[in-house]
Motif scaffolding. Structure first.
Motif, PDB file in Angstrom:
ATOM      1  N   GLU A 168       0.816  -1.419   0.019  1.00  0.00           N
ATOM      2  CA  GLU A 168      -0.071   0.218   0.119  1.00  0.00           C
ATOM      3  C   GLU A 168       1.146   1.139   0.127  1.00  0.00           C
ATOM      4  O   GLU A 168       0.694   2.318  -0.241  1.00  0.00           O
ATOM      5  N   ALA A 177       5.420  -3.828   6.615  1.00  0.00           N
ATOM      6  CA  ALA A 177       4.821  -2.295   7.265  1.00  0.00           C
ATOM      7  C   ALA A 177       3.606  -3.451   7.635  1.00  0.00           C
ATOM      8  O   ALA A 177       3.117  -4.563   7.385  1.00  0.00           O
ATOM      9  N   LYS A 178       3.440  -2.716   9.057  1.00  0.00           N
ATOM     10  CA  LYS A 178       1.706  -2.895   9.566  1.00  0.00           C
ATOM     11  C   LYS A 178       0.963  -1.709   9.678  1.00  0.00           C
ATOM     12  O   LYS A 178       1.554  -0.556   9.611  1.00  0.00           O
ATOM     13  N   ARG A 179      -0.560  -1.734   8.888  1.00  0.00           N
ATOM     14  CA  ARG A 179      -1.229  -1.147   9.627  1.00  0.00           C
ATOM     15  C   ARG A 179      -2.420  -0.878  10.359  1.00  0.00           C
ATOM     16  O   ARG A 179      -2.821  -1.886  10.380  1.00  0.00           O
ATOM     17  N   THR A 195      -5.863   6.167  11.282  1.00  0.00           N
ATOM     18  CA  THR A 195      -4.874   4.740  10.400  1.00  0.00           C
ATOM     19  C   THR A 195      -2.925   5.430  10.742  1.00  0.00           C
ATOM     20  O   THR A 195      -3.034   6.749  10.110  1.00  0.00           O
ATOM     21  N   TYR A 197       0.636   3.751   9.928  1.00  0.00           N
ATOM     22  CA  TYR A 197       1.586   2.534   9.161  1.00  0.00           C
ATOM     23  C   TYR A 197       3.271   2.230  10.251  1.00  0.00           C
ATOM     24  O   TYR A 197       3.526   3.676  10.398  1.00  0.00           O
TER      25      TYR A 197
END
Length: 201
Positions: A168, A177-179, A195, A197
């Motif tokens: 993304e 990556a972690k959202r 939100t 990241y």
């Protein structure tokens, strides 16, 4: 001597006085009543709307508090102190780092034995739900697991952590990556979502 003649007409400039009839009085009262009702309705709507900005400010404060708490944790349990690469299982990037506890496509969440006050990485917050106002089992808590009291009564928080979402973002490997999505719901069922990241570094 003849008496002076007196003019029976009113003196010039004298105003003719007359009162209101009963019908005119009733019509006046009705018109004033309708106008007053309209003004009161507008004022009531204004007062009701003035609460919303205060609730939004509290929602932003609460969402920022949770986001700060999550960002203070390592990307993964295996992340070196001070930051460093962790290899999601099966991934070829970051080859020198240790294997992640929660792989990029894994179903993350707290590990066995971990509680609200002992979360030690980002993905432990997956599916965290707090706030009795929304029917969640736990009250709002801080990073130490203590109940938040007073200021945020009537609010609730739901957190999701999506892994493997680097695609993304530009130039980020999928597993790096972690959202983090934080939904804060206020007393008027107004939900604000935050939100961010967190990258593996």
């Amino acid at each position: 001597m003849a008496p002076e003649a007196r003019d029976s007409r009113e003196a010039p400039g004298a105003a003719c006085q007359r009162g209101l009839t009963l019908i005119e009085l009733v019509v006046t009262i009705v018109v004033i009543g309708i106008a007053a009702s309209a003004v009161m309705l507008m004022l009531a709507q204004g007062f009701r709307g003035s609460v919303d900005p205060q609730l939004r400010i509290k929602a932003v404060e609460l969402g920022q508090s949770y986001m700060d708490e999550i960002f203070s944790k390592p990307w993964d349990e295996k992340s070196p102190r001070g930051g460093g690469c962790v290899r999601p299982s099966g991934a070829t990037n970051c080859g020198s780092g240790p294997n992640a506890v929660c792989p990029g496509t894994g179903d993350c969440g707290p590990d066995a034995g971990e509680g609200r006050g002992t979360f030690d990485d980002v993905d432990d917050y997956q599916n965290l739900e707090e706030g009795s106002a929304c029917g969640y089992g736990a009250d709002l808590r801080d990073a130490s697991g203590n109940t938040r009291r007073g200021r945020y009564d009537g609010f609730c928080v739901a957190v999701t952590v999506a892994t493997g979402v680097g695609g993304e973002l530009q130039d980020v490997a999928a597993d790096d990556a972690k959202r983090i999505d934080i939904a804060v719901t206020g007393p008027r069922d107004l939900t604000t979502t935050f939100t961010a990241y967190r990258l593996n570094f």
